[in-house]
Scaffold this active site. Structure first.
Site, PDB file in Angstrom:
ATOM      1  N   HIS A   1     -10.017 -19.785   0.373  1.00  0.00           N
ATOM      2  CA  HIS A   1     -10.986 -20.372  -0.561  1.00  0.00           C
ATOM      3  C   HIS A   1     -10.304 -20.700  -1.895  1.00  0.00           C
ATOM      4  O   HIS A   1     -10.401 -21.827  -2.403  1.00  0.00           O
ATOM      5  CB  HIS A   1     -12.145 -19.387  -0.774  1.00  0.00           C
ATOM      6  CG  HIS A   1     -13.181 -19.864  -1.742  1.00  0.00           C
ATOM      7  ND1 HIS A   1     -14.362 -20.448  -1.336  1.00  0.00           N
ATOM      8  CD2 HIS A   1     -13.215 -19.860  -3.103  1.00  0.00           C
ATOM      9  CE1 HIS A   1     -15.074 -20.781  -2.410  1.00  0.00           C
ATOM     10  NE2 HIS A   1     -14.399 -20.433  -3.495  1.00  0.00           N
ATOM     11  N   GLU A   2      -9.604 -19.725  -2.443  1.00  0.00           N
ATOM     12  CA  GLU A   2      -8.939 -19.956  -3.733  1.00  0.00           C
ATOM     13  C   GLU A   2      -7.838 -21.007  -3.599  1.00  0.00           C
ATOM     14  O   GLU A   2      -7.560 -21.753  -4.533  1.00  0.00           O
ATOM     15  CB  GLU A   2      -8.381 -18.647  -4.300  1.00  0.00           C
ATOM     16  CG  GLU A   2      -9.432 -17.552  -4.550  1.00  0.00           C
ATOM     17  CD  GLU A   2     -10.654 -18.009  -5.347  1.00  0.00           C
ATOM     18  OE1 GLU A   2     -10.521 -18.937  -6.174  1.00  0.00           O
ATOM     19  OE2 GLU A   2     -11.756 -17.456  -5.126  1.00  0.00           O
TER      20      GLU A   2
ATOM     21  N   HIS B   1      -9.295 -24.322  -4.225  1.00  0.00           N
ATOM     22  CA  HIS B   1      -9.350 -24.582  -5.672  1.00  0.00           C
ATOM     23  C   HIS B   1      -7.948 -24.917  -6.202  1.00  0.00           C
ATOM     24  O   HIS B   1      -7.761 -25.823  -7.004  1.00  0.00           O
ATOM     25  CB  HIS B   1      -9.882 -23.354  -6.415  1.00  0.00           C
ATOM     26  CG  HIS B   1     -11.358 -23.105  -6.238  1.00  0.00           C
ATOM     27  ND1 HIS B   1     -12.310 -24.044  -6.568  1.00  0.00           N
ATOM     28  CD2 HIS B   1     -12.045 -22.017  -5.790  1.00  0.00           C
ATOM     29  CE1 HIS B   1     -13.527 -23.533  -6.317  1.00  0.00           C
ATOM     30  NE2 HIS B   1     -13.390 -22.309  -5.844  1.00  0.00           N
TER      31      HIS B   1
ATOM     32  N   GLU C   1     -15.874 -26.746  -6.050  1.00  0.00           N
ATOM     33  CA  GLU C   1     -16.317 -25.887  -4.951  1.00  0.00           C
ATOM     34  C   GLU C   1     -16.245 -26.624  -3.618  1.00  0.00           C
ATOM     35  O   GLU C   1     -16.007 -26.010  -2.577  1.00  0.00           O
ATOM     36  CB  GLU C   1     -17.731 -25.385  -5.255  1.00  0.00           C
ATOM     37  CG  GLU C   1     -18.133 -24.124  -4.537  1.00  0.00           C
ATOM     38  CD  GLU C   1     -17.276 -22.903  -4.845  1.00  0.00           C
ATOM     39  OE1 GLU C   1     -16.549 -22.897  -5.872  1.00  0.00           O
ATOM     40  OE2 GLU C   1     -17.310 -21.950  -4.052  1.00  0.00           O
TER      41      GLU C   1
HETATM   42 ZN    ZN Z   1     -15.037 -21.062  -5.429  1.00  0.00          ZN
END
Ligand code: ZN
Length: 501
Positions: free
Chosen positions: A262-263, A266, A292
């Site tokens: 997830h990171e 980003h 996101e």
């Molecule tokens: Zn996030």
């Protein structure tokens, strides 16, 4: 650079941004490295740097240059127009708030945070309520200072996602809710459950090595970025130096891995922003929803797919000898795609997560419209939780007090998470339309075509387009929840809702 005024503005913006990046680095270090008895020293360092940053970002010369550039507006969509428009927004936000207001807000943020941690631990909403009321009052005042006294909630939504407002979000969420609530009921009612406690005793060092292999394969550039350990996973920094964190538990290897992925989503966005424009709006992310969408796309559409695991499952088994001998591929895949009800947002899966967000949006807009009072929140929370999720939290600590956001007055932030899921699903449809055989790449551990597509469609533009305009350009249609609903059904119905015989 077309004019000396623009060049001068950009130089000042970059200077302020560099100071801001030092603040960010000190905050990162506080989460990752700071010795426990050194926090006073860090607070002093942060206070001084934040002051220098604020002074640079509110430099009156920036205001003078903006005034001058605005007198002869550049063509819409040009580099200059984008920089001037967003620099004006940022500058007004920093200079239109009276010094006393900023001080009052900073003091309240710190006090309310401490009260919130205690109130949550003791499940005592009454303790926190007066602080939430004050945050709400300050939020209304802030919107008024910026010229949005009539629609304060729109001001906050637009702050995180430029161009979005309550009416638009309400329409999107209503459609999503109608499709999602019955689907969640079906899955929860299914006799098929994801296995619990399946993966135990995964050594942390091997987990760390494995997730580095995965995140590097996805395209994260470790020459200008790092991943470290922190209590809460996050991604900070910028295109030149991107800092991510994850956390490890021996019995929850998927948590560390998917947090890191997830990171990485980003981080890939940050690393893809144009370096030449670093420190200006053209080198900055559009907003929270698009940010996101990047993390969710990599985490969910990509890394929970069968194609992804065709490549990485043998590697996972090799990295943890004997740990997965008793676990079939199908059970492992079901554990990776677990869906179930929980009252806690951050523990929820990608299906039910959206309902947690709709609940918070309903409460926020009710508060700003005066339809709900702070005192009524626990009861309203329980009612909405029942309507949306079909469950009630055991207490307010697991209900209305569970999130940190409102203690800091971060209203209007929650919707970005769900909008990000919608946008990720729309991008997923668009990229597979462009490359129908994309998932065959994943099965070979190759993600370069997907990353290149995201770079050219999203990352390279910085803030050139607002959230909805960017979606329209890339997906060829308006922001919509339709593809998210389709995607969730496509992925989860075959796992949990086998055809009845
Ligand atoms: Zn996030």
């Amino acid at each position: 650079m077309s004019s000396p005024a623009l060049a001068s503005l950009v130089a000042r913006l970059k200077r302020a941004n560099t100071l801001g990046s030092v603040v960010g680095l000190l905050q990162w270090d506080e989460q990752v490295n700071l010795p426990p008895a050194s926090s006073d020293r860090r607070a002093a360092q942060l206070t001084l740097l934040a002051e220098l940053h604020h002074r640079a970002a509110t430099d009156p010369e920036i205001g003078t240059l903006l005034d001058r550039l605005e007198q002869t507006p550049a063509p819409a969509g040009s580099d200059e127009a984008v920089i001037v428009r967003h620099a004006r927004r940022d500058y007004d936000r920093l200079t239109k708030l009276p010094v006393e207001f900023v001080a009052e807000k900073a003091a309240l943020d710190s006090e309310a945070y401490h009260v919130w941690t205690r109130a949550r631990a003791e499940s005592d909403f009454a303790m926190f309520a007066p602080y939430l009321q004050r945050q709400l009052d300050l939020a209304r005042r802030e919107a008024a200072y910026l010229g949005h006294a009539d629609r304060p909630y729109d001001y906050f939504l637009d702050r995180f996602d430029p161009g979005l407002n309550e009416v638009q979000v309400e329409g999107l969420f209503a459609e999503l809710r109608t499709g999602l609530v019955p689907f969640v009921r079906e899955i929860v009612g299914s006799p098929i459950k994801a296995p619990e406690g399946l993966l135990t005793g995964f050594p942390v060092a091997a987990q760390d090595a494995f997730l580095r292999e995965v995140t590097a394969a996805l395209g994260f550039d470790y020459q200008r970025g790092r991943i470290d350990v922190a209590v809460h996973p996050f991604c900070s920094g910028d295109a030149a130096d991107t800092r991510m964190t994850t956390r490890f538990k021996e019995d929850q290897p998927l948590d560390a891995l998917f947090s890191a992925i997830h990171e990485t989503g980003h981080g890939l966005y940050e690393q893809g922003l144009p370096l030449a424009w670093l420190g200006t709006p053209l080198g900055e992310a559009v907003g929270m929803a698009i940010h996101e969408s990047q993390s969710r796309l990599w985490e969910n559409q990509v890394s929970r797919s069968r194609a992804f695991w065709r490549h990485f499952e043998p590697r996972l088994r090799a990295a943890f000898p004997a740990r997965l001998d008793e676990v079939s591929s199908e059970r492992l895949y079901l554990a990776i795609n677990e869906v179930g009800l929980t009252p806690i947002r951050v523990e929820s899966d990608e299906v039910t997560y959206n309902l947690h967000i709709i609940l918070r949006f309903e409460i926020e807009r009710g508060l700003f419209a005066g339809r709900i009072t702070v005192g009524e929140l626990p009861a309203v929370w329980r009612r909405l939780s029942q309507e949306l999720l079909g469950l009630e939290p055991a207490n307010d600590g697991q209900g209305v007090l569970q999130d940190v956001h409102w203690s800091g007055g971060a209203f209007g932030y929650f919707p970005s998470y769900c909008l990000g899921n919608m946008i990720a699903a729309q991008l997923w449809v668009a990229v597979r339309r462009a490359m129908p055989d994309l998932e065959e790449d994943f099965a070979r551990g190759d993600f370069t075509r997907l990353l290149a597509w995201l770079r050219s469609s999203i990352h390279q533009h910085g803030k050139r387009f607002d959230t909805r305009e960017l979606v329209r350009r890339v997906a060829g249609e308006e922001l919509s929840p339709r593809h998210l609903l389709d995607y969730l059904r496509e992925r989860y119905a075959p796992l949990y809702l086998p055809p009845k015989r």
